[in-house]
Design a protein around this motif. Structure first.
Motif, PDB file in Angstrom:
ATOM      1  N   ALA A 187     -14.023  -9.529 -12.194  1.00 28.52           N
ATOM      2  CA  ALA A 187     -13.455 -10.557 -13.084  1.00 28.52           C
ATOM      3  C   ALA A 187     -13.869 -10.302 -14.528  1.00 28.52           C
ATOM      4  CB  ALA A 187     -13.908 -11.939 -12.640  1.00 28.52           C
ATOM      5  N   THR A 188     -15.119  -9.861 -14.721  1.00 31.38           N
ATOM      6  CA  THR A 188     -15.603  -9.552 -16.077  1.00 31.38           C
ATOM      7  C   THR A 188     -14.779  -8.424 -16.697  1.00 31.38           C
ATOM      8  OG1 THR A 188     -17.848 -10.211 -15.459  1.00 31.38           O
ATOM      9  CG2 THR A 188     -17.620  -8.829 -17.403  1.00 31.38           C
ATOM     10  N   ARG A 189     -14.463  -7.434 -15.882  1.00 34.30           N
ATOM     11  CA  ARG A 189     -13.715  -6.274 -16.391  1.00 34.30           C
ATOM     12  C   ARG A 189     -12.269  -6.625 -16.709  1.00 34.30           C
ATOM     13  NH1 ARG A 189     -11.438  -2.995 -18.578  1.00 34.30           N
ATOM     14  NH2 ARG A 189     -11.348  -0.714 -18.264  1.00 34.30           N
ATOM     15  N   PHE A 190     -11.594  -7.337 -15.806  1.00 32.77           N
ATOM     16  CA  PHE A 190     -10.157  -7.550 -15.974  1.00 32.77           C
ATOM     17  C   PHE A 190      -9.812  -8.809 -16.761  1.00 32.77           C
ATOM     18  CE2 PHE A 190     -10.439  -4.862 -12.140  1.00 32.77           C
ATOM     19  CZ  PHE A 190      -9.676  -3.790 -12.576  1.00 32.77           C
ATOM     20  N   MET A 191     -10.739  -9.791 -16.801  1.00 38.04           N
ATOM     21  CA  MET A 191     -10.484 -11.012 -17.559  1.00 38.04           C
ATOM     22  C   MET A 191     -11.210 -11.025 -18.891  1.00 38.04           C
ATOM     23  SD  MET A 191     -10.763 -13.801 -14.438  1.00 38.04           S
ATOM     24  CE  MET A 191     -10.649 -15.185 -15.571  1.00 38.04           C
TER      25      MET A 191
END
Length: 571
Positions: free
Chosen positions: A109-113
């Motif tokens: 989630a950190t990477r894509f959001m």
């Protein structure tokens, strides 16, 4: 409203206790099986009050967090170390699944959001329903080489993301563990729990029984048709839940043994768990009749708490504790000593004959003082009963923990530190384990630990909530519905993985497995919902193990997720 804001800004201590008061009131409201609890309620109240610009000195939240995290480790230390055995580590694999899957999902989630470190840590804390992560992550953020304003913003994001995802994560884990997972497994949870209950020696009536007050009772009977039967016939029917504590013949007390034959008009004092005594009296009504006057018996019974630490822990059953005939097990308890209660990790366990006793279990023994004195050294060490707290021990533990947290190491090139919170947690674990090994020494009483945990965490949460109030709406507007959806996903996915691994690979019984999944999420509301559907307390057998492990491991993930989220964002 202006004068209220001025008053609270001038006297922030009023705002603190106002947030605690409102928060705990809101947290007690039930929506079916769902109850937010005082911590989440306090956070919501503090976020609203914080809109008025009320803040407290950072030293206040730091002190109270130290008290909480040390008490958390101290209370969980005995159970945590007791589960470092083959059985505990086997079911503890579910905690490993929880940590690995949650970390992977949060980092994805950190990477894509494009989540910042604070939001990522808050997402993990809320979706995993582990409030202590808020403290350890906030502490780790305070040590980042960033401007003060940015650190303050990241810490505010931890709290806001936690408050949003906690609500959805809590609702989700309660519903899926108690309602959805039994459907996926294609089982009737009540029937499965009933089978396990009976396999462990419980009767069909025991599972729905509600203990009466007082739990332990004594009744006197006049022997009529039972003349000639030995005393052991009476104790055998009581199934280790009662005993004969007195025998009067011709108005005089007589010494007796299990083989002593009863005579007509003997007066018999039977003591035990209320339900067992009533069932025995009903099933053996032809032996004699109950007497209203029991004043002729001058029998005084005592109670004692003992920590079970015999080498046979993990294999010894409650039935075996009374029989004690196998090699390597404790000598049998004296005939007149009863086990009135068993606690494991703060939870009362069902008194089933095939219940396996673990190291660190707390047993309440009931019987004559001389019989209890004989029983204590056979199974463990007596617990010192005191309302005084060993402040020196607790303070030394916190100092040691803070010192440990000052050091850092590099893992794969990433600076990693436990922080003062993680250090205090580890020192609490060791101090709590040491205390369990020596329960006859002055410690911090159980009720005092609960107060430290509740007051410490709620005050810390209130402080960070008040400070985060003004910036909370910015994060909510930025991510919208995506944070709640991630909270649901991060609650469901690791629990589902554990469900299939536990059922089809580890072969756990369904009630134990579902209780263990609730424990890996540190979710007491989920356990309550599972037990309500199961109809008995067998889910506790899995919950106590995973709860003890997750309650230690998840808070240590706070500094790790902050470090890893920073690395992911950097790339």
């Amino acid at each position: 409203m202006s004068w209220i804001g001025e008053l609270l800004r001038a006297h922030p201590e009023i705002a603190l206790f106002l947030a605690l008061s409102i928060g705990y009131a809101v947290g007690q409201i039930k929506f079916g099986p769902i109850q937010l609890g005082g911590i989440c309620g306090t956070l919501i109240a503090a976020l609203f009050i914080g809109q008025l610009g009320v803040t407290l000195p950072s030293s206040v939240k730091n002190v109270f967090f130290m008290l909480f995290i040390f008490a958390l480790g101290y209370a969980g230390g005995p159970q945590f170390f007791a589960n470092l055995n083959a059985k505990g580590l086997r079911i503890g694999l579910l905690c490993l699944i929880e940590v690995v899957v949650v970390l992977a999902l949060v980092l994805a989630a950190t990477r894509f959001m494009g989540l910042d470190q604070g939001t990522a840590a808050g997402l993990m804390a809320g979706a995993a329903t582990e409030s202590a992560v808020v403290g350890t992550a906030t502490d780790a953020i305070s040590k980042l080489a960033l401007p003060p304003d940015q650190i303050k913003q990241l810490q505010a994001n931890v709290v806001t993301a936690y408050s949003i995802t906690y609500i959805f994560g809590l609702i989700t884990i309660v519903v899926v563990t108690s309602q959805v997972f039994p459907l996926i497994l294609r089982i009737n949870l009540r029937e499965e729990a009933d089978k396990l209950w009976k396999a462990m020696g419980g009767s069909a009536d025991d599972e729905s029984a509600t203990p009466a007050v007082p739990e332990m009772v004594g009744r006197v009977y006049t022997i009529t048709a039972g003349a000639g039967l030995p005393v052991r016939n009476v104790t055998a029917h009581l199934r280790f839940n009662g005993s004969v504590q007195g025998l009067m013949r011709h108005g005089q007390p007589i010494a007796f043994s299990p083989g002593t034959p009863l005579e007509a008009d003997d007066h018999l004092l039977v003591v035990g768990h209320r339900k067992a005594v009533l069932e025995w009296a009903h099933a053996n009504a032809d032996l004699g009749h109950e007497m209203e006057d029991a004043s002729e018996f001058d029998v005084v019974l005592d109670t004692a708490d003992v920590v079970f630490n015999h080498p046979a822990a993990g294999t010894m059953t409650l039935r075996g504790l009374h029989l004690g005939s196998a090699p390597g097990v404790p000598a049998p308890l004296p005939e007149g000593v009863l086990v009135a209660d068993i606690e494991r990790g703060g939870q009362r366990l069902p008194l089933l004959p095939e219940l396996k006793l673990e190291r660190g279990d707390r047993l309440k023994l009931y019987g004559r003082a001389e019989d209890i004195a004989m029983a204590l050294p056979r199974i463990g060490e007596s617990v010192m009963k005191s309302t005084r707290s060993n402040i020196a021990l607790a303070s030394a533990g916190i100092v040691l923990g803070v010192w440990i947290g000052l050091y850092s190491v590099k893992l794969g090139g990433i600076p990693f530190s436990l922080g003062t919170g993680g250090g205090a947690l580890l020192s609490g674990l060791v101090f709590g384990w040491y205390q369990a090994k020596h329960p006859s020494r002055l410690s911090v009483p159980h009720d005092a630990l609960n107060l430290l945990k509740d007051l410490g965490l709620s005050t810390f949460i209130a402080c960070v909530g008040l400070a985060s109030g003004p910036s909370a709406m910015e994060l909510i507007m930025k991510y919208g519905i995506s944070l709640p959806l991630m909270g649901v996903a991060i609650a469901v996915i690791p629990a589902t993985v554990s469900l299939f691994v536990g059922r089809y690979l580890l072969k756990f019984e369904a009630p134990v497995l579902l209780g263990a999944i609730a424990g890996q999420q540190c979710s007491t509301p989920a356990l309550s919902a599972i037990q309500a559907v199961a109809g008995n307390t067998t889910p506790l057998l899995g919950y106590t193990i995973t709860y003890a492990i997750s309650n230690v491991v998840l808070p240590l993930m706070g500094p790790l997720i902050v470090a890893l989220a920073g690395l992911v964002r950097a790339h």
